[in-house]
Scaffold this motif. Structure first.
Motif, PDB file in Angstrom:
ATOM      1  N   LEU A 137       0.748  -1.208  -0.093  1.00 31.19           N
ATOM      2  CA  LEU A 137      -0.192  -0.126   0.052  1.00 31.19           C
ATOM      3  C   LEU A 137       0.739   1.165  -0.054  1.00 31.19           C
ATOM      4  CD1 LEU A 137      -3.019  -0.778   2.594  1.00 31.19           C
ATOM      5  CD2 LEU A 137      -3.162  -0.326  -0.031  1.00 31.19           C
ATOM      6  N   ALA A 138       1.978   1.363   0.679  1.00 38.52           N
ATOM      7  CA  ALA A 138       2.835   2.362   0.928  1.00 38.52           C
ATOM      8  C   ALA A 138       3.317   2.546  -0.578  1.00 38.52           C
ATOM      9  CB  ALA A 138       3.884   2.117   1.823  1.00 38.52           C
ATOM     10  N   LYS A 139       3.729   1.467  -1.329  1.00 37.50           N
ATOM     11  CA  LYS A 139       4.638   1.929  -2.530  1.00 37.50           C
ATOM     12  C   LYS A 139       3.546   2.271  -3.539  1.00 37.50           C
ATOM     13  CE  LYS A 139       8.184  -1.670  -2.377  1.00 37.50           C
ATOM     14  NZ  LYS A 139       8.503  -3.040  -2.662  1.00 37.50           N
ATOM     15  N   LYS A 140       2.340   1.864  -3.265  1.00 38.14           N
ATOM     16  CA  LYS A 140       1.108   2.169  -4.241  1.00 38.14           C
ATOM     17  C   LYS A 140       0.787   3.788  -4.070  1.00 38.14           C
ATOM     18  CE  LYS A 140      -2.073  -0.588  -5.045  1.00 38.14           C
ATOM     19  NZ  LYS A 140      -2.202  -0.891  -6.773  1.00 38.14           N
ATOM     20  N   LYS A 169       3.619   5.909  -5.566  1.00 41.82           N
ATOM     21  CA  LYS A 169       3.587   5.982  -7.120  1.00 41.82           C
ATOM     22  C   LYS A 169       2.207   6.662  -7.511  1.00 41.82           C
ATOM     23  CE  LYS A 169       3.147   2.699 -11.000  1.00 41.82           C
ATOM     24  NZ  LYS A 169       3.336   1.594 -11.494  1.00 41.82           N
ATOM     25  N   SER A 170       1.224   6.776  -6.896  1.00 37.62           N
ATOM     26  CA  SER A 170       0.003   7.273  -7.260  1.00 37.62           C
ATOM     27  C   SER A 170      -0.153   8.784  -6.961  1.00 37.62           C
ATOM     28  CB  SER A 170      -1.395   6.417  -6.764  1.00 37.62           C
ATOM     29  OG  SER A 170      -1.386   6.787  -5.349  1.00 37.62           O
ATOM     30  N   ALA A 171       0.520   9.063  -6.103  1.00 33.71           N
ATOM     31  CA  ALA A 171       0.774  10.606  -5.518  1.00 33.71           C
ATOM     32  C   ALA A 171       1.346  11.442  -6.690  1.00 33.71           C
ATOM     33  CB  ALA A 171       1.552  10.659  -4.387  1.00 33.71           C
ATOM     34  N   LEU A 208      -4.745   7.774  -4.672  1.00 33.56           N
ATOM     35  CA  LEU A 208      -4.545   6.600  -3.970  1.00 33.56           C
ATOM     36  C   LEU A 208      -5.993   5.910  -4.265  1.00 33.56           C
ATOM     37  CD1 LEU A 208      -3.223   4.233  -2.560  1.00 33.56           C
ATOM     38  CD2 LEU A 208      -3.604   5.246  -0.552  1.00 33.56           C
ATOM     39  N   LEU A 209      -6.863   6.649  -4.004  1.00 32.30           N
ATOM     40  CA  LEU A 209      -8.313   6.101  -4.045  1.00 32.30           C
ATOM     41  C   LEU A 209      -8.615   5.397  -5.798  1.00 32.30           C
ATOM     42  CD1 LEU A 209     -10.626   8.477  -1.822  1.00 32.30           C
ATOM     43  CD2 LEU A 209      -9.781   6.009  -1.342  1.00 32.30           C
TER      44      LEU A 209
END
Length: 247
Positions: A137-140, A143-145, A240-241
């Motif tokens: 989740l942290a990596k996602k 990346k998404s931010a 992230l959502l």
């Protein structure tokens, strides 16, 4: 299943307050709650109030009453000088740490492991001051931010690292250096470790995202920007959502 969102104060989550419906609860016994959909995701958003006790209470209510698939804690935080961040940048936690639980002895501060008493036992796992967060989740989130901001010279930096939760906000450069050195952290806040604690207790995946409101130094509120930190953080949470919806 829904996604749980949490911030300490309303100003940190105005984006969500404007888009979700208030849940009418007893204000004397419950945090403020909002429900609805954001980016196609079913959301329950809690405004917990300041500090660890309020945050743990709000997280427990979210988990007990809404059974979220995961919980995202977000808001503003103070970055330590050595982190190389500026106001408005984005920070993602890969660990949360109780920064002042432990023993202050003649030779300095020691965490709870010094006492031999963990703050939480979950099966064979013992938690002392530190809670590792969901790495995927942290990596996602990191990346998404990146897609939340245009590629301009002043684009906010996005950095993952260890977060420290304190009971008293740091107001001196000396104390900031001490906490950073003790825990190897990039920032501090007043709620995250308590939420990580409750999520570990109930087995709920947890992620924490914060915008830099100030650099932790000799206290000077004129250098802070809570509005920018909160706005940028909300943008990162929305991305992230979106990413979670795609996956």
């Amino acid at each position: 299943m829904c996604i749980g969102l949490m911030s300490a104060v309303p100003a940190e989550g105005l984006f969500f307050v404007k888009r979700l419906a208030r849940v009418h609860t007893n204000p004397r016994s419950n945090p403020s709650l909002y429900t609805g959909r954001v980016e196609g995701a079913e959301i329950v958003y809690s405004i917990s109030g300041l500090g660890k006790t309020n945050a743990a209470h709000a997280a427990t209510i979210l988990i007990r009453d809404y059974s979220p698939a995961l919980l995202i804690n977000f808001g503003a935080g103070g970055a330590y000088p050595s982190a190389g961040l500026t106001v408005g940048d984005i920070m993602v936690a890969h660990a949360e740490i109780y920064g002042d639980e432990g023993v202050l002895d003649a030779d300095g501060f020691h965490g709870t492991e010094y006492t031999g008493i963990p703050v939480l036992r979950k099966g064979r796992k013992k938690y002392y001051n530190e809670f590792d967060l969901d790495g995927k989740l942290a990596k996602k989130a990191v990346k998404s931010a990146g897609s939340a901001f245009p590629h301009l010279p002043d684009t906010p930096k996005i950095r993952a690292g260890r977060f420290v939760t304190v009971s008293a906000c740091t107001g001196t450069r000396e104390r900031a250096a001490e906490l950073q050195e003790t825990w190897g952290a990039i920032c501090e806040n007043m709620e995250g470790a308590a939420v990580a604690h409750i999520c570990a207790l109930y087995g709920i995946p947890f992620i924490e995202i914060r915008g830099v409101s100030n650099i932790v130094d000799d206290r000077d509120r004129t250098k802070w920007d809570l509005e920018l930190a909160s706005e940028n953080c909300c943008k990162a949470v929305v991305q992230l959502l979106k990413a979670l919806k795609v996956s």
